[in-house]
Design an enzyme around this catalytic site. Structure first.
Site, short mmCIF file in Angstrom:
data_model
loop_
_atom_site.label_atom_id
_atom_site.label_comp_id
_atom_site.label_asym_id
_atom_site.label_seq_id
_atom_site.Cartn_x
_atom_site.Cartn_y
_atom_site.Cartn_z
N TYR A 1 8.07 6.76 17.07
CA TYR A 1 7.77 7.22 15.79
C TYR A 1 9.08 8.32 15.57
CZ TYR A 1 6.57 8.08 10.93
OH TYR A 1 6.03 7.69 9.73
N SER B 1 1.13 -1.55 0.07
CA SER B 1 -0.35 0.46 -0.03
C SER B 1 0.96 1.10 -0.14
CB SER B 1 -0.76 -0.11 1.05
OG SER B 1 -0.27 -0.35 2.27
#
Ligand SMILES: NC(=O)c1ccc[n+]([C@@H]2O[C@H](COP(=O)([O-])OP(=O)(O)OC[C@H]3O[C@@H](n4cnc5c(N)ncnc54)[C@H](OP(=O)(O)O)[C@@H]3O)[C@@H](O)[C@H]2O)c1
Length: 271
Positions: free
Chosen positions: A147, A19
């Site tokens: 992150y 994706s």
């Protein structure tokens, strides 16, 4: 761009090609004449496989899977370390197993895969390794600490390894996307307690983040930057694309760090 000149065609391995950015990079490389291996944790379940891409199984949190994938791909000229998890939450509330998982996926798995393809690249005298980082590594944002740190870590690996590998014709580079409309908002992992004192601010930040992503540039723009980095004679250490990258990186050079961090917070609704 003119078609890639390579005979026989160069081989590329793109992680997370099921994706978003990875699928767009894989498609762009197929179009440029590369033989492309793309990965997914479950190749049989990829809903929109990219035509021409050969899918391999890869779970970056599992070194045995990383080794099996490198073995299956064989000689690789180009590695795009794209797969990643978008993790969110106040630092105080991030479960350590989630922090370890995001580092295993975004950093250690990518580093291990890179180690496995490098000897071949070196011996053939050509290679390109692209780390798909994030502009948040250059512009850290509250409630994204794990992150941000993982993306800063892969950039660190890439920046340092560059000089080791350039004498062998292997270019290592980082591409930092800004807000890209890939639907990643639906796949973010989030860790914030029901009664969290951070909940309101966290919600504000995440709502802004998701709205930015929805207004973001298409993945194909990032793919074009990645292909440009791969095909550059001397790839630059860092490319950034999306979120007005040229303007904000220029500001970053001019403004004190504390001011820049405040601007990033404000842009995400945090006072
Ligand atoms: N979209 C943005 O705004 C944005 C901004 C900055 C940076 N990025 C970075 O760009 C990269 C791609 O993001 P995207 O927006 O295209 O996201 P995405 O559509 O959610 O793609 C993530 C990919 O990672 C793969 N993946 C997830 N867990 C994995 C694991 N354990 N092992 C191996 N592969 C795994 C997924 O494949 P399977 O589920 O098929 O295994 C998927 O193909 C990520 O590194 C992301 O951090 C994105």
């Amino acid at each position: 761009m003119s078609p890639a000149v390579s005979s026989p065609p160069r081989t590329a391995l793109v992680t997370g090609a099921s994706s978003g950015i990875g699928a767009a990079v894989a498609a762009a490389l197929v179009e440029r004449g590369y033989r492309v291996f793309g990965t997914s944790r479950d190749p049989g379940a990829v809903t929109a496989p990219v035509p021409g891409v050969e899918y391999l199984a890869l779970d970056l949190t599992d070194y045995a899977s990383v080794e099996a994938c490198a073995e299956a791909a064989g000689e690789v000229d180009v590695l795009v370390n794209n797969a990643g998890e978008s993790q969110n939450g106040p630092i105080e509330e991030l479960p350590m197993d989630a922090v370890e998982r995001v580092f295993r996926l975004n950093v250690f798995g990518a580093v291990r895969l890179t180690q496995l393809v490098l000897p071949g690249m070196r011996s053939r005298g050509y290679g390109r390794v692209v780390m798909v980082g994030s502009m948040l590594a250059s512009f850290p944002l509250a409630y994204r600490s794990s992150y941000v740190a993982s993306k800063a870590a892969v950039k660190g690996f890439a920046d340092a390894a560059r000089r080791e590998l350039s004498p062998f014709g292997v270019g290592v580079t980082t591409v930092e996307p800004g807000s890209i409309n890939t639907g990643i908002s639906e796949r973010r992992t989030q860790y914030v307690g029901e009664g969290s004192p951070f909940r309101e601010e966290y919600r504000t930040m995440v709502d802004t983040l998701n709205a930015n992503e929805a207004k973001g540039i298409p993945a194909e723009r990032v793919a074009a930057t990645v292909v440009g980095a791969i095909e550059a004679k001397r790839p630059r250490p860092l490319y950034a694309v999306g979120s007005n990258a040229p303007v904000v990186f220029a500001l970053r050079r001019l403004l004190p760090r504390a001011v820049m961090l405040r601007i990033v917070a404000r842009k995400h609704g945090l006072r």
